[in-house]
Design a protein around this motif. Structure first.
Motif, PDB file in Angstrom:
ATOM      1  N   GLN A 173      53.170  46.753  37.506  1.00  0.00           N
ATOM      2  CA  GLN A 173      52.159  46.217  38.485  1.00  0.00           C
ATOM      3  C   GLN A 173      50.717  46.725  38.026  1.00  0.00           C
ATOM      4  O   GLN A 173      50.094  47.762  37.816  1.00  0.00           O
ATOM      5  N   PHE A 174      49.792  45.684  37.802  1.00  0.00           N
ATOM      6  CA  PHE A 174      48.375  46.058  37.284  1.00  0.00           C
ATOM      7  C   PHE A 174      47.433  45.573  38.242  1.00  0.00           C
ATOM      8  O   PHE A 174      47.230  44.320  38.433  1.00  0.00           O
ATOM      9  N   VAL A 175      46.827  46.447  38.831  1.00  0.00           N
ATOM     10  CA  VAL A 175      45.470  46.225  39.981  1.00  0.00           C
ATOM     11  C   VAL A 175      44.456  45.965  38.933  1.00  0.00           C
ATOM     12  O   VAL A 175      43.951  46.925  38.105  1.00  0.00           O
ATOM     13  N   VAL A 176      43.776  44.728  39.245  1.00  0.00           N
ATOM     14  CA  VAL A 176      42.815  44.277  38.324  1.00  0.00           C
ATOM     15  C   VAL A 176      41.448  44.884  38.873  1.00  0.00           C
ATOM     16  O   VAL A 176      40.993  44.413  39.606  1.00  0.00           O
ATOM     17  N   PHE A 177      40.549  45.600  37.795  1.00  0.00           N
ATOM     18  CA  PHE A 177      39.408  45.949  37.709  1.00  0.00           C
ATOM     19  C   PHE A 177      38.311  45.618  36.958  1.00  0.00           C
ATOM     20  O   PHE A 177      38.946  44.982  35.934  1.00  0.00           O
ATOM     21  N   GLY A 178      37.217  45.652  37.073  1.00  0.00           N
ATOM     22  CA  GLY A 178      36.396  45.414  35.994  1.00  0.00           C
ATOM     23  C   GLY A 178      36.407  46.142  34.569  1.00  0.00           C
ATOM     24  O   GLY A 178      36.321  45.618  33.481  1.00  0.00           O
ATOM     25  N   HIS A 179      36.824  47.315  34.746  1.00  0.00           N
ATOM     26  CA  HIS A 179      37.086  48.151  33.593  1.00  0.00           C
ATOM     27  C   HIS A 179      38.384  48.103  32.830  1.00  0.00           C
ATOM     28  O   HIS A 179      38.488  48.459  31.668  1.00  0.00           O
ATOM     29  N   ASN A 180      39.149  47.192  33.322  1.00  0.00           N
ATOM     30  CA  ASN A 180      40.491  46.847  32.756  1.00  0.00           C
ATOM     31  C   ASN A 180      40.998  45.672  32.443  1.00  0.00           C
ATOM     32  O   ASN A 180      41.830  45.264  31.805  1.00  0.00           O
ATOM     33  N   GLU A 181      40.217  44.597  32.945  1.00  0.00           N
ATOM     34  CA  GLU A 181      40.351  43.337  32.885  1.00  0.00           C
ATOM     35  C   GLU A 181      40.421  43.017  31.367  1.00  0.00           C
ATOM     36  O   GLU A 181      41.398  42.052  31.240  1.00  0.00           O
ATOM     37  N   HIS A 182      39.928  43.426  30.342  1.00  0.00           N
ATOM     38  CA  HIS A 182      39.870  43.204  29.271  1.00  0.00           C
ATOM     39  C   HIS A 182      41.246  43.636  28.407  1.00  0.00           C
ATOM     40  O   HIS A 182      41.607  42.821  27.237  1.00  0.00           O
ATOM     41  N   GLU A 183      42.093  44.391  29.044  1.00  0.00           N
ATOM     42  CA  GLU A 183      43.546  44.895  28.642  1.00  0.00           C
ATOM     43  C   GLU A 183      44.562  44.107  29.380  1.00  0.00           C
ATOM     44  O   GLU A 183      45.500  44.269  29.084  1.00  0.00           O
ATOM     45  N   LEU A 184      44.196  43.067  29.940  1.00  0.00           N
ATOM     46  CA  LEU A 184      45.075  42.020  30.601  1.00  0.00           C
ATOM     47  C   LEU A 184      46.331  41.657  29.475  1.00  0.00           C
ATOM     48  O   LEU A 184      47.487  41.710  29.447  1.00  0.00           O
ATOM     49  N   PRO A 185      45.862  41.050  28.601  1.00  0.00           N
ATOM     50  CA  PRO A 185      46.384  40.539  27.424  1.00  0.00           C
ATOM     51  C   PRO A 185      47.627  41.495  26.721  1.00  0.00           C
ATOM     52  O   PRO A 185      48.850  41.166  26.619  1.00  0.00           O
ATOM     53  N   ALA A 186      46.840  42.567  26.558  1.00  0.00           N
ATOM     54  CA  ALA A 186      47.679  43.782  25.790  1.00  0.00           C
ATOM     55  C   ALA A 186      48.537  44.262  27.055  1.00  0.00           C
ATOM     56  O   ALA A 186      49.699  44.522  26.494  1.00  0.00           O
ATOM     57  N   ALA A 187      48.321  44.360  28.106  1.00  0.00           N
ATOM     58  CA  ALA A 187      49.485  44.886  29.106  1.00  0.00           C
ATOM     59  C   ALA A 187      50.353  43.819  29.331  1.00  0.00           C
ATOM     60  O   ALA A 187      51.641  44.359  29.160  1.00  0.00           O
ATOM     61  N   LYS A 188      50.106  42.481  29.354  1.00  0.00           N
ATOM     62  CA  LYS A 188      51.239  41.661  29.399  1.00  0.00           C
ATOM     63  C   LYS A 188      52.165  41.628  28.190  1.00  0.00           C
ATOM     64  O   LYS A 188      53.468  41.607  28.214  1.00  0.00           O
ATOM     65  N   ARG A 199      53.031  41.882  36.612  1.00  0.00           N
ATOM     66  CA  ARG A 199      52.628  41.423  38.183  1.00  0.00           C
ATOM     67  C   ARG A 199      51.229  41.935  38.531  1.00  0.00           C
ATOM     68  O   ARG A 199      50.902  43.201  38.824  1.00  0.00           O
ATOM     69  N   PRO A 200      50.175  41.133  38.160  1.00  0.00           N
ATOM     70  CA  PRO A 200      48.855  41.539  38.637  1.00  0.00           C
ATOM     71  C   PRO A 200      48.571  41.370  40.035  1.00  0.00           C
ATOM     72  O   PRO A 200      49.281  40.841  40.818  1.00  0.00           O
ATOM     73  N   LYS A 201      47.595  42.398  40.299  1.00  0.00           N
ATOM     74  CA  LYS A 201      47.631  42.630  41.916  1.00  0.00           C
ATOM     75  C   LYS A 201      45.730  42.791  42.085  1.00  0.00           C
ATOM     76  O   LYS A 201      45.116  43.408  41.378  1.00  0.00           O
ATOM     77  N   LEU A 202      45.315  42.219  43.181  1.00  0.00           N
ATOM     78  CA  LEU A 202      44.037  42.530  43.615  1.00  0.00           C
ATOM     79  C   LEU A 202      43.701  43.502  44.080  1.00  0.00           C
ATOM     80  O   LEU A 202      44.496  43.976  45.146  1.00  0.00           O
ATOM     81  N   SER A 203      42.572  44.401  43.945  1.00  0.00           N
ATOM     82  CA  SER A 203      42.278  45.550  44.486  1.00  0.00           C
ATOM     83  C   SER A 203      41.856  45.536  45.930  1.00  0.00           C
ATOM     84  O   SER A 203      41.365  44.462  46.305  1.00  0.00           O
ATOM     85  N   TRP A 204      42.130  46.238  46.812  1.00  0.00           N
ATOM     86  CA  TRP A 204      41.808  45.972  48.197  1.00  0.00           C
ATOM     87  C   TRP A 204      40.427  46.946  48.470  1.00  0.00           C
ATOM     88  O   TRP A 204      39.644  46.786  49.487  1.00  0.00           O
ATOM     89  N   ASP A 205      39.843  47.531  47.371  1.00  0.00           N
ATOM     90  CA  ASP A 205      38.606  47.950  47.542  1.00  0.00           C
ATOM     91  C   ASP A 205      37.654  47.330  46.243  1.00  0.00           C
ATOM     92  O   ASP A 205      37.701  47.633  44.900  1.00  0.00           O
ATOM     93  N   GLU A 206      36.746  46.419  46.840  1.00  0.00           N
ATOM     94  CA  GLU A 206      36.361  45.475  45.832  1.00  0.00           C
ATOM     95  C   GLU A 206      34.853  46.288  45.659  1.00  0.00           C
ATOM     96  O   GLU A 206      34.186  45.780  44.571  1.00  0.00           O
ATOM     97  N   LYS A 207      34.428  47.487  46.183  1.00  0.00           N
ATOM     98  CA  LYS A 207      33.355  48.177  45.753  1.00  0.00           C
ATOM     99  C   LYS A 207      33.553  49.076  44.333  1.00  0.00           C
ATOM    100  O   LYS A 207      32.660  49.313  43.658  1.00  0.00           O
ATOM    101  N   PHE A 208      34.737  49.341  44.217  1.00  0.00           N
ATOM    102  CA  PHE A 208      35.231  50.146  43.023  1.00  0.00           C
ATOM    103  C   PHE A 208      35.492  49.302  41.729  1.00  0.00           C
ATOM    104  O   PHE A 208      36.426  48.367  41.830  1.00  0.00           O
ATOM    105  N   SER A 209      34.540  49.275  40.655  1.00  0.00           N
ATOM    106  CA  SER A 209      34.578  48.584  39.565  1.00  0.00           C
ATOM    107  C   SER A 209      35.295  47.020  39.657  1.00  0.00           C
ATOM    108  O   SER A 209      36.084  46.736  39.225  1.00  0.00           O
ATOM    109  N   PRO A 210      34.054  46.510  40.260  1.00  0.00           N
ATOM    110  CA  PRO A 210      34.330  44.956  40.449  1.00  0.00           C
ATOM    111  C   PRO A 210      34.806  44.123  39.445  1.00  0.00           C
ATOM    112  O   PRO A 210      34.008  44.589  38.052  1.00  0.00           O
ATOM    113  N   ILE A 211      35.353  43.144  39.561  1.00  0.00           N
ATOM    114  CA  ILE A 211      35.516  42.127  38.445  1.00  0.00           C
ATOM    115  C   ILE A 211      34.490  41.790  37.528  1.00  0.00           C
ATOM    116  O   ILE A 211      33.373  41.332  38.328  1.00  0.00           O
ATOM    117  N   LYS A 212      34.207  41.594  36.337  1.00  0.00           N
ATOM    118  CA  LYS A 212      33.129  41.238  35.585  1.00  0.00           C
ATOM    119  C   LYS A 212      33.401  39.692  35.112  1.00  0.00           C
ATOM    120  O   LYS A 212      32.266  38.757  35.017  1.00  0.00           O
TER     121      LYS A 212
END
Length: 337
Positions: A173-188, A199-212
């Protein structure tokens, strides 16, 4: 409120679910910034900090002849329960399947417990790994250790081969943040190498490290939105709306027996399953009122825990009541949030 005929679900025989959720551990060793457990808030809440005992689980299952599956993970880290192997054995001996689908961090795990999840046939384990490197992983899973988590995954796979077992199915399970989105291909790629479902997942706290990079995230996750608010706007529906169906199909019980109803309730309960029995509570007036509220068949009741829930308030405001087809579909789903 609905003015049509009463739901056929409400007309059925008393509820006796085949699947339940029981918190095995409401404590955690990590300090994830957005998590109430990690921030220490859970201990002072209605949940409290504690561990499920094998004897309590055994007594609970003794009174639930129709239960065939128990989910043991929720707010805390299951592998911190020193009696995890015994909990799994209790369920196994009763012919009840176990899952850890709500998530574990797997940063701390003894050889005994890793072997137990294979020997006692745990069906699924969702491992929260929000990155493909130590530095990225540590940004959110504070106090965890990426390399150790991967070692525990490899060790579990080795035990599965040793015992010629196809379970547990392991999910990354990969909760997607702005700080980790670049590692999605490597994680897969890593997930595939480790025989894990990604299995990617959306964060419930959008204020913490939002998507870039929105387009990049959509491309590499296959998701239809990059935030829960965006999902809400596009689908006119709460991202985790299915959690409410747990009151029918998979009721949540705390480690100390408190019947919470669902996995997000931390403020009140419907009674104590260890003292009163789960079935009388599930079929009692307060739980019945909660289910009717969610289906638009009853007014709000201050004595029902759901009344103080943000999910209920959104459902009430929108008039988009929980439907029978959603409840039925939830019976086969292994995750809700």
């Amino acid at each position: 409120m609905n003015s049509g005929k009463t739901s056929s679900i409400e007309n059925q025989a008393p509820l006796s679910p085949a699947r339940i959720r029981v918190e095995a551990s409401s404590v955690c060793q990590l300090r994830c910034p957005s998590c109430p457990t990690g921030r220490g808030e859970l201990k002072s809440s209605h949940i409290g900090g504690g561990l499920l005992s094998p004897s309590d689980l055994d007594a609970l299952l003794e009174r639930l002849p129709d239960v065939r599956s128990v989910e043991l993970s929720n707010w805390g880290e299951v592998f911190l329960n020193k009696n995890l192997a015994e909990l799994l054995r209790v369920a196994f001996d009763r012919g009840v399947q176990t899952t850890l689908s709500n998530g574990v961090n797997l940063s701390t795990a003894s050889e005994k417990n890793l072997r137990a999840v294979v020997e006692y046939g745990v069906r699924r384990i969702t491992v929260s790994i929000d990155g493909a490197s130590e530095a990225t992983y540590q940004r959110y899973r504070v106090g965890g250790n990426f390399d150790r988590v991967i070692r525990h995954v490899r060790r579990t796979n080795a035990i599965k081969r040793e015992l010629d077992s196809k379970v547990p199915k392991l999910i990354w399970q990969f909760v997607v943040f702005g700080h980790n989105e670049h590692e999605l291909p490597a994680a897969k790629r890593m997930a595939k190498e480790l025989d894990m479902e990604f299995r990617p997942k959306l964060s419930w706290d959008e204020k913490f490290s939002p998507i870039k990079d929105r387009d990049f995230v959509l491309e590499h996750t296959g998701l239809q939105a990059v935030s829960r608010s965006e999902f809400q706007e596009a689908e006119s529906q709460d991202y985790s709306r299915r959690i409410c169906t747990q009151l029918w199909m998979r009721p949540q019980v705390n480690f100390d027996g408190k019947v919470l109803g669902c996995c997000v309730n931390t403020w009140a309960d419907f009674g104590n399953a260890f003292d009163e029995g789960l079935l009388p509570i599930l079929n009692g007036p307060r739980m019945d009122r909660a289910r009717k509220m969610l289906m638009g068949q009853a007014e709000e009741d201050p004595n029902v825990p759901c009344t103080d829930c943000e999910k209920w308030k959104r459902i009430q405001q929108s008039g988009d009541w929980i439907r029978e087809d959603e409840i039925t579909a939830a019976a086969t789903q292994d995750t809700f949030s």
